[in-house]
Design an enzyme around this catalytic site. Structure first.
Site, PDB file in Angstrom:
ATOM      1  N   ARG A   1      27.830  27.845  43.544  1.00  0.00           N
ATOM      2  CA  ARG A   1      27.589  27.113  42.393  1.00  0.00           C
ATOM      3  C   ARG A   1      26.146  27.431  41.752  1.00  0.00           C
ATOM      4  NH1 ARG A   1      28.763  20.855  42.807  1.00  0.00           N
ATOM      5  NH2 ARG A   1      30.629  21.660  43.622  1.00  0.00           N
TER       6      ARG A   1
ATOM      7  N   HIS B   1      38.701  28.413  38.518  1.00  0.00           N
ATOM      8  CA  HIS B   1      37.602  27.699  38.952  1.00  0.00           C
ATOM      9  C   HIS B   1      37.775  26.154  38.518  1.00  0.00           C
ATOM     10  CE1 HIS B   1      33.223  27.361  39.388  1.00  0.00           C
ATOM     11  NE2 HIS B   1      33.119  26.454  38.147  1.00  0.00           N
TER      12      HIS B   1
ATOM     13  N   TYR C   1      37.679  24.323  18.437  1.00  0.00           N
ATOM     14  CA  TYR C   1      37.087  25.079  17.067  1.00  0.00           C
ATOM     15  C   TYR C   1      36.745  26.274  17.357  1.00  0.00           C
ATOM     16  CZ  TYR C   1      37.761  19.994  15.496  1.00  0.00           C
ATOM     17  OH  TYR C   1      38.471  18.954  15.422  1.00  0.00           O
TER      18      TYR C   1
END
Length: 762
Positions: free
Chosen positions: A35, A96, A140
C-alpha cells in the site's frame, strides 16, 4: 446423520498479546508492502501500477497502440480519451478492491502537473489546481496515458517481468513495470506505513539518466561524481533550492534529510520610486490559496509593519503581488521576513525508504538506489533478449519447414492431393515435425509464388543474424551495459534539457536561513514626543518638542500632563502600575498628536485597581531599580520587562498593604543606592547588595518602625548625592561625602543632610 457438535469446542486457548501481535504484524507488513511504499524498480505503489495497467488494457495509450509500438512511433496520436469512471471501475473490479474515491484520487494525482514532475496520466477536464480545489467527479473527467507512462510500461509483452494472479484469480497483473523511465526519482513518492514512512522528491530525468550512465561506465563511481550531475530535487512547481551543496550531498548519502525551498520572486519597478515584489513560483506542495491567506493574516494581525497588501493576479501562471508599506522598504528584508513567517519557504523531507527487488523495505542513498535500479534494467534487458530468442527459434523452425516445402513443392502438392493422411507422410518423407507440417498445410495458395520463397530466405538470414547478436548480448555483461546505455541515450533525447518537459525548473542557489529581523528594523525611525495625561490619555506628537511646553497643550477639562518624554517610533514603552504589573506599548502604534489622544487602557488590558507609577522608553542594555512602598526591591534588566501581549507582565509581587512605588533607570556608572523613608531617614548601601531578578518581592532595602519607603535612586558614590533645591531658582545641591550614611542594606538610616527637600524625594 447430522453433526451437532458445539462450535465452542473449536476454540483454542492462546495468549492474547501473542495473538494480537501476530495479527498486527500481518497488517503492518501488508500496509508496508502492498500500500504505502513504492517499488524502487518502477517507483509505483500497487494502486498506481494497477491504474496504469487497467488503462493499458483499455487501450488508452497516447498513440492508440501498445507502449512498444509507441516507443517506435510516438507521433501516432489517434486514441480518444475515456471516462475516468470506466478506469476506476475496472481497477476496483479486477485488481484493487478498495474505495472508488481513493482510487480516483490516486489517478487524479498522476495527472496533476503541479504534483508530478512528469505526469503519467493525460487528463481532460477539471483535475484540480494548485489552489487546492478538488477535481471534478470521475463521471465528468476523461484521461489517457502519457508518453512517460508508455515508456514505463514498454516491454510488458516481451517476457520482461513476472505476472501474478489478481485477488480473485480471474486475471493476471504484472508484479512490476519493466520500462526504462526512472519513475521513482523522476516523480518521487510519499507514503506513511505502519512504523515507517517514505518521502522522495521529484528529480530531473536528464540528470538521473546521466548519473546512471556514469555508473554503467564505472560501477565504482563515487558519490561526489554523482552529485556533480544530480544537482538536487527538481520540483514541478519550480522554486529555489537554497541549501548548501554539502547539506544536499549528505542527505543523498544517507537517504535521509530535508531540502529547504523558497518561492522564486523578482522586483518590479513602479512610478515615482515605488515597487512591488512578484512571486512567480511557490514551493512544492504548498497550496496557493492558503499561502495568500497566510500573508493576508500577517497583514491583518500587523505582524509585519512593512507589508501593506497582497494580491493574487494568477492565471495559467502564478503571479502573487506583494506590496510594501513604503517605497523606502528594503525588498530583501521584506521577503526574508515573509520567508520566515509563511510557507514561501518550507522544507521537504527526504526519506528514501523503498521496497527492493525482494519486497524488503530499505532506506538507500542515491548511489545504491541507482545501482539497484540498473540491476533491474539489466535483468529486463536479458529477459527481453531471451524472450526474443524463443520467438526467433520458433519462427526459424517454421521457416525451415517452409523452405523445405518450396524445395519440394510438387511432391508436397502431390502428397496433399493423393494421401488420406498427408501430415504423417510429410513428416516421414521430409523429416519435419508436427508444428512445421501444420504450418505448411495451413499455407494459402497465393503464398506459393516464387517471390515468397525469396522473402522467406531473406527473413531466415535476418533472424539468424539477430539470434547471433542476442546470444552474444545474453552472454556478455559488457554488451548488456553498452546496450542499456544506448537505450538510455535514446530516452534522454525525449526528456532532454532542451525540451519543455525536461528543462530544470528548480533553481539551485545557496542562501542563508531567513533572518529574524527585529521589529525596530521594519519601522521607519522618526522622533516623537510622548505625552500621558493625569487621567490616562496618551498621544504622540511628531518630532522632539519642548517638554517644558507640555503644559500649553490642550487637555480635557480638569486634566493635565503627567509624563512627557522624547522617544522614537521604533521604541518600546514601559508602563508600570502600583500592582507591580508592567505593560508594553509600541511607539509606532500610539495615537497621533491631534486631539486629546486615546485612553491608555484601550491599548493594554490594564486592571482598574492600580495607579500608574512610571512611564518610560525601554532602553536596551539598561537596568531598572524596582522598589515597593514597604522598602523591598531588586534590580531588573529592561529587556526582561518587555511583554509581547496586551496583558503585560507581573514583575513585582507586592505584599499585602504595599504597592510598587519606585521604578528608576540605573546609570551605567552607578555603584550605590540611596533610600529615604517617609520617616525622613536616609540610607546608602552598595548596589552590588541588590539582587538582579526577573520577578519577585526583592530584598529589604531599609527598615522602618513607622511608615514606608518614600524614594530610592542609584548613583556613583564618588560623585556624591545631588538634589534640586526648592523655590524658583532651580539650583542643584550636591552632598559629596555620603560616607556617614553608608551602611549595610536593611539598616534604619539617619537624618539626611541639611537642605534636603521636605517632600523626601531625590
Amino acid at each position: 446423520m447430522t453433526d451437532f457438535r458445539d462450535p465452542f469446542d473449536a476454540i483454542k486457548d492462546h495468549p492474547f498479546d501473542d495473538a494480537l501481535s501476530q495479527r498486527y504484524l500481518v497488517y503492518a507488513l501488508s500496509t508496508i508492502t502492498a500500500r504505502s511504499l513504492p517499488d524502487l524498480r518502477d517507483g509505483l505503489k500497487p494502486v498506481h501500477r494497477r491504474l496504469l495497467w487497467a488503462m493499458r488494457l483499455l487501450k488508452m495509450e497516447p498513440g492508440g497502440a501498445s507502449p512498444d509500438v509507441l516507443v517506435a512511433n510516438p507521433a501516432r496520436n489517434t486514441t480518444s480519451y475515456k471516462k475516468c469512471a470506466r478506469v476506476v471501475g475496472d481497477v476496483i473490479g479486477k485488481y484493487h478492491p478498495h474505495g472508488d474515491q481513493s482510487v480516483y484520487d490516486a489517478m487524479v494525482r498522476l495527472a496533476q502537473e503541479f504534483s508530478l514532475r512528469t505526469p503519467l496520466v493525460d487528463g481532460q477536464g477539471n483535475f484540480g489546481n494548485i489552489d487546492g480545489d478538488n477535481a471534478a467527479a470521475m463521471r465528468y473527467t476523461e484521461a489517457r496515458l502519457t508518453q512517460a507512462a508508455a515508456d514505463l510500461m514498454a516491454g510488458l509483452d516481451e517476457g520482461t517481468v513476472d505476472y501474478r494472479p489478481t485477488y480473485n484469480g480471474e486475471d493476471e497483473e504484472p508484479e512490476v513495470f519493466p520500462g526504462l523511465f526512472p519513475n521513482l526519482l523522476a516523480n518521487g513518492a510519499t507514503g506513511i506505513a505502519v512504523g515507517m514512512a517514505t518521502s522522495i522528491p521529484p528529480h530531473n530525468v536528464t540528470e538521473l539518466i546521466d548519473a546512471a550512465g556514469l555508473l554503467i561506465d564505472d560501477p565504482d563511481t563515487d558519490h561526489a561524481a554523482l552529485m556533480a550531475v544530480v544537482k538536487g530535487p527538481d520540483f514541478p512547481t519550480g522554486g529555489v533550492l537554497v541549501d548548501s551543496p554539502s547539506i544536499i550531498s549528505e542527505a543523498y548519502v544517507t537517504g535521509r534529510g530535508a531540502f529547504r525551498t523558497r518561492a522564486r520572486w523578482h522586483k518590479e519597478e513602479g512610478g515615482r520610486g515605488t515597487w512591488i515584489a512578484v512571486v512567480t513560483e511557490i514551493p512544492y506542495q504548498v497550496q496557493k490559496s492558503k499561502l495568500i491567506e497566510q500573508i493576508a493574516g500577517i497583514i491583518n494581525d500587523r505582524k509585519l509593519p512593512i507589508l501593506a497588501d497582497v494580491r493574487d493576479e494568477s492565471d495559467a501562471e502564478i503571479r502573487i503581488v506583494i506590496e510594501p508599506r513604503a517605497r523606502t522598504v528594503d525588498p530583501q528584508m521584506l521577503m526574508d521576513s515573509l520567508f520566515r513567517l509563511t510557507d514561501l519557504e518550507n522544507r521537504f523531507p527526504l526519506n528514501l525508504n523503498v521496497l527492493d527487488a525482494t519486497r524488503t523495505p530499505r532506506v538507500l542513498g542515491l548511489r545504491p538506489l541507482l545501482i539497484e535500479w540498473l540491476k533491474h534494467q539489466i535483468d529486463v534487458l536479458v529477459r527481453r533478449a531471451r524472450h526474443r530468442l524463443e520467438k526467433i527459434a520458433g519462427r526459424l523452425e517454421l521457416l525451415d519447414g517452409y523452405i523445405i516445402a518450396y524445395l519440394n513443392l510438387d511432391r508436397v502438392i502431390e502428397i496433399i492431393r493423393t494421401e488420406d493422411e498427408p501430415k504423417a507422410v510429410m513428416m516421414d518423407e521430409f523429416a519435419l515435425n508436427d508444428r512445421q507440417v501444420e504450418a505448411i498445410l495451413n499455407m494459402r495458395l497465393r503464398s506459393l509464388r516464387k517471390l515468397e520463397e525469396m522473402e522467406l530466405r531473406r527473413e531466415h538470414a535476418e533472424l539468424v543474424k539477430e539470434k547471433e547478436e542476442l546470444e552474444k548480448l545474453v552472454e556478455s555483461p559488457a554488451r548488456q551495459r553498452t546496450r542499456l546505455k544506448r537505450d538510455l541515450a535514446a530516452l534522454r533525447k525525449r526528456y532532454g534539457p532542451e525540451t519543455d518537459l525536461g528543462r530544470r525548473r528548480t533553481l539551485v542557489e545557496e542562501a542563508a536561513p531567513a533572518r529574524e529581523i527585529p521589529l525596530e528594523a521594519m519601522i521607519e525611525k522618526e522622533p516623537i514626543t510622548v505625552i500621558l495625561s493625569e487621567r490616562g490619555w496618551i498621544r504622540a506628537m511628531s518630532g522632539h518638542r519642548d517638554l517644558a511646553a507640555a503644559d500649553t497643550l490642550k487637555f480635557k477639562e480638569g486634566d493635565g500632563p503627567q509624563y512627557a518624554f522624547h522617544a522614537y517610533t521604533t521604541d518600546k514603552l514601559l508602563l508600570a502600575t502600583s500592582t507591580g504589573r508592567i505593560y508594553t506599548l509600541a511607539s509606532d502604534k500610539l495615537p497621533g498628536g491631534r486631539g486629546f489622544g486615546d485612553p491608555v487602557r484601550s491599548l493594554v488590558d490594564m486592571d482598574n485597581e492600580g495607579a500608574i507609577v512610571a512611564f518610560m522608553p525601554a532602553r536596551a542594555g539598561t537596568d531598572l531599580l524596582m522598589a515597593s512602598s514597604d522598602g523591598r526591591g531588586f534590580v531588573a534588566a529592561t529587556a526582561e520587562l518587555v511583554a509581547e501581549t496586551r496583558k503585560g507582565k507581573q514583575v513585582v509581587n507586592v505584599r499585602a498593604g504595599a504597592k510598587l512605588s519606585i521604578i528608576r533607570p540605573i546609570p551605567a556608572e552607578a555603584d550605590s543606592v540611596a533610600v529615604i523613608g517617609e520617616n525622613r531617614k536616609l540610607l546608602v548601601f552598595a548596589l552590588s547588595e541588590m539582587p538582579k531578578m526577573t520577578r519577585g518581592q526583592g530584598v529589604q532595602m531599609q527598615r522602618y518602625r513607622d511608615g514606608g519607603l518614600s524614594d530610592a535612586s542609584a548613583f556613583r558614590l564618588s560623585d556624591g548625592l545631588s538634589w534640586t533645591m526648592g523655590g524658583e531658582s532651580g539650583r542643584t545641591r550636591t552632598e559629596s561625602d555620603m560616607m556617614p550614611w553608608k551602611v549595610a542594606r536593611g539598616a534604619a538610616g539617619r537624618m539626611p543632610p541639611t537642605g534636603f527637600p521636605r517632600d523626601n524625594r531625590f
